[in-house]
Design an enzyme around this catalytic site. Structure first.
Site, PDB file in Angstrom:
ATOM      1  CD  GLU A 160      37.023  47.418  36.832  1.00 29.91           C
ATOM      2  OE1 GLU A 160      36.385  48.233  36.140  1.00 29.91           O
ATOM      3  OE2 GLU A 160      37.275  46.248  36.459  1.00 29.91           O
ATOM      4  CG  ASN A 201      38.041  43.275  42.706  1.00 31.39           C
ATOM      5  OD1 ASN A 201      38.955  42.485  42.962  1.00 31.39           O
ATOM      6  ND2 ASN A 201      37.244  43.133  41.661  1.00 31.39           N
ATOM      7  CG  HIS A 237      40.586  40.088  34.141  1.00 29.99           C
ATOM      8  ND1 HIS A 237      39.779  38.978  33.988  1.00 29.99           N
ATOM      9  CD2 HIS A 237      39.925  40.940  34.959  1.00 29.99           C
ATOM     10  CE1 HIS A 237      38.647  39.172  34.680  1.00 29.99           C
ATOM     11  NE2 HIS A 237      38.723  40.346  35.284  1.00 29.99           N
ATOM     12  CD  GLU A 266      36.823  40.641  38.444  1.00 31.34           C
ATOM     13  OE1 GLU A 266      36.983  40.890  37.233  1.00 31.34           O
ATOM     14  OE2 GLU A 266      36.243  41.415  39.231  1.00 31.34           O
ATOM     15  CG  ASP A 268      40.100  35.997  32.522  1.00 33.47           C
ATOM     16  OD1 ASP A 268      40.974  36.873  32.636  1.00 33.47           O
ATOM     17  OD2 ASP A 268      38.921  36.258  32.199  1.00 33.47           O
TER      18      ASP A 268
HETATM   19  C1  XIL Z   1      32.377  41.304  33.153  1.00 36.54           C
HETATM   20  C2  XIL Z   1      31.499  40.100  32.889  1.00 36.54           C
HETATM   21  O1  XIL Z   1      32.307  38.956  32.824  1.00 36.54           O
HETATM   22  C3  XIL Z   1      30.763  40.274  31.592  1.00 36.54           C
HETATM   23  O2  XIL Z   1      29.823  39.225  31.429  1.00 36.54           O
HETATM   24  C4  XIL Z   1      30.030  41.611  31.590  1.00 36.54           C
HETATM   25  O3  XIL Z   1      29.425  41.814  30.339  1.00 36.54           O
HETATM   26  C5  XIL Z   1      30.995  42.726  31.858  1.00 36.54           C
HETATM   27  O4  XIL Z   1      31.649  42.493  33.093  1.00 36.54           O
HETATM   28  N1  XIL Z   1      36.114  43.388  35.947  1.00 36.54           N
HETATM   29  C6  XIL Z   1      35.082  43.090  36.777  1.00 36.54           C
HETATM   30  C7  XIL Z   1      34.002  42.181  36.313  1.00 36.54           C
HETATM   31  O5  XIL Z   1      35.103  43.491  37.945  1.00 36.54           O
HETATM   32  O6  XIL Z   1      32.771  42.485  36.870  1.00 36.54           O
HETATM   33  C8  XIL Z   1      33.883  42.175  34.817  1.00 36.54           C
HETATM   34  O7  XIL Z   1      32.927  41.184  34.444  1.00 36.54           O
HETATM   35  C9  XIL Z   1      35.234  41.917  34.192  1.00 36.54           C
HETATM   36  C10 XIL Z   1      36.221  42.995  34.579  1.00 36.54           C
END
Ligand code: XIL
Length: 557
Positions: A160, A201, A237, A266, A268
């Protein structure tokens, strides 16, 4: 051949034929877990795992081990877990994840080394030189711990680093060290494990946009300088209310062309709560599209889902009012999104033979001479593969034309013929390719094209194909309307016959043909039209067998 063997052969043949009829869509391994199908495609399918349910819940462990061949630690490898105070490393959670993966033949993606979140205050408060040293030491210790472990194959080195507008995120890393911290982090990771794939990422980078382009440019320039960036992660996401990034595959392909591995890190797909079957179906479509995009790109290593059960998901805690983003519900039951992922990994084979419900009748708006907008009541899909979209057809006898496809319950049709009546209907498609029944037919007529109003006033000609058969058709009525504000005493309608079509008769107009252009002038008794008044004429045409075209380009003057 003995009687015995011929009977046996016949029994086998009957069994084979029966099997072919009874099991047309179920291949031997159709019910195999996700990881079996992914492995067969040379990809991974993974899940982010949380340490607490991993040690406490049998169902959680069983599904994780059965369905996935890749793991990312949801939190256990982040800086605040592994080095909460300077030089004090704690690998209990990280090791639990890696051990579970090793026991179950899963690969591990390390997440994450350099990030602005979940990094302790002691790091954030360091001066530049101390911060650089702390970063290098952290990378060296964490990556180094698993460098010889064959399960751990890759790392998110920097997470990020960009804002959505493509600028560098002004994190404490950037503010203290400048953009050079990124290259430094990758070099340190390479030194700690020369064999690991090193990734950058980020989120909101699925489509081609300012942020993904900034990462693209950075990766390209770092690689030119010899900085070891091997891979780009797309968090993915998604939310059903924001639409699907339709250029996702194209975006993956442009990164792949830089020579890097790409991966979905990641995934979802959240929704506004409460859940509904139609939201579940849309969500399933998103999951399927993401998996398909990865399957279609050779450089895409696989897909990691950010968890697997709605019982443990970061979404409700992070996005108010939203949830149900994963592929199992809170009770570990598979959702339509599971089936979508499964079927996409299995290469389109599907156990879903239930078509979506019939969509509503399309209704037209914003009709111009060459375009129209259609919308209709959405379908739902209960077969498991999820609603994929709609096909829009023009009804024209035996061979209806597919006018367009849409992923939503509306479409803008373009390239239409002027002054032409379109009778259209819609069918819904699901992820397994099942088509719904036809909707009822809606109808609209495009406005006149270049013909324009004649000097005597303004008129329109609106044709209706009354009947058609293999070798011809009747157009009746062609309604001629005076749309001007004064009366007219004559009208001339022209239109174009498709090639190979010949006029065989006409009525209520004086018709001449030149090439494929037909000119129809009013008869003696129907040339006078007051404003808004209409009259009509008709004609019959023969056409080659199998041809389904009808005339176009109607003008009135
Ligand atoms: C999130 C986790 O899912 C949570 O449990 C935690 O509280 C915060 O982080 N981007 C990322 C992940 O790279 O590491 C994040 O994960 C979600 C967004």
């Amino acid at each position: 051949m003995s009687v015995h063997s011929s009977l046996l052969l016949r029994a086998l043949t009957v069994a084979g034929v029966l099997a072919a009829f009874l099991l047309p869509t179920t291949s031997a391994d159709a019910s195999a877990p996700l990881r079996t199908h992914a492995a067969a495609r040379g990809k991974f399918i993974g899940a982010a795992l949380a340490t607490s349910p991993l040690s406490n819940e049998n169902s959680y462990r069983t599904i994780a081990a059965t369905e996935f061949n890749q793991v990312t630690a949801e939190n256990a490898m982040k800086w605040d877990s592994t080095e909460p105070s300077q030089g004090q490393f704690n690998f209990s959670g990280a090791d639990a994840i890696v051990n579970f993966a090793t026991q179950n033949d899963m690969q591990v993606h390390g997440h994450t080394l350099v990030w602005h979140n979940q990094t302790p205050g002691w790091v954030q408060n360091l001066g530049a030189s101390a911060m650089r040293t702390a970063m290098q030491n952290h990378i060296s210790q964490v990556v180094g711990r698993y460098a010889d472990n064959p399960a751990v194959v890759s790392w998110d080195v920097v997470n990020e680093a960009f804002e959505d507008n493509g600028n560098y995120r002004t994190s404490f890393w950037y503010n203290t060290l400048g953009q050079g911290y990124i290259a430094d982090a990758f070099r340190a990771a390479r030194a700690a494990d020369p064999d690991a794939r090193l990734c950058i990422n980020d989120y909101n980078t699925e489509g081609i946009n300012a942020k993904s382009t900034a990462i693209y440019n950075l990766v390209s320039s770092l690689r030119q300088q010899g900085v070891p960036v091997d891979c780009v992660g797309f968090q993915t996401h998604l939310a059903i209310q924001y639409g699907f990034p339709n250029d996702f595959q194209q975006n993956l392909e442009r990164f792949a062309a830089l020579g890097v591995q790409v991966r979905i890190t990641e995934l979802d797909v959240r929704m506004q709560m409460p859940r509904s079957s139609s939201k579940d179906a849309t969500q399933a479509t998103y999951y399927r599209n993401v998996v398909n995009a990865c399957m279609a790109v050779t450089a895409c290593a696989g897909v990691t889902i950010w968890g697997f059960t709605d019982k443990y998901s970061w979404v409700p805690d992070t996005f108010s009012g939203q949830g149900a983003a994963l592929i199992y519900d809170e009770n570990y039951q598979q959702k339509p999104s599971y089936t979508a992922v499964h079927d996409a990994l299995a290469g389109g084979s599907s156990s879903d033979t239930t078509p979506p419900s019939t969509p509503g009748t399309p209704s037209a708006s914003n009709v111009t001479s060459n375009s129209a907008q259609l919308s209709w009541t959405a379908s739902t899909d209960t077969g498991g593969s999820g609603l994929a979209g709609y096909n829009v057809y023009r009804e024209q006898g035996s061979n209806d034309q597919l006018l367009g496809q849409s992923s939503t319950n509306s479409i803008t049709l373009t390239g239409l013929s002027a002054s032409t009546q379109y009778q259209v209907y819609v069918r819904a498609r699901d992820g397994a390719g099942n088509l719904s029944s036809n909707s009822s037919t809606g109808s609209f007529t495009t406005t006149e094209g270049n013909g324009g109003p004649g000097p005597g006033g303004t008129c329109t000609a609106t044709p209706t194909v009354q009947t058609q058969w293999n070798g011809g058709y009747v157009v009746q009525p062609v309604t001629v309307t005076n749309t001007g504000s004064s009366g007219i005493t004559g009208w001339t309608v022209t239109f174009t016959l498709p090639s190979g079509h010949t006029l065989v008769g006409s009525w209520n107009a004086a018709v001449t043909v030149s090439g494929q252009t037909v000119t129809a002038k009013n008869a003696a008794y129907n040339g006078t039209l007051a404003p808004n008044a209409s009259t009509s004429f008709g004609f019959q045409v023969s056409r080659p067998n199998g041809n389904t075209q009808t005339p176009s380009g109607y003008t009135c003057a």
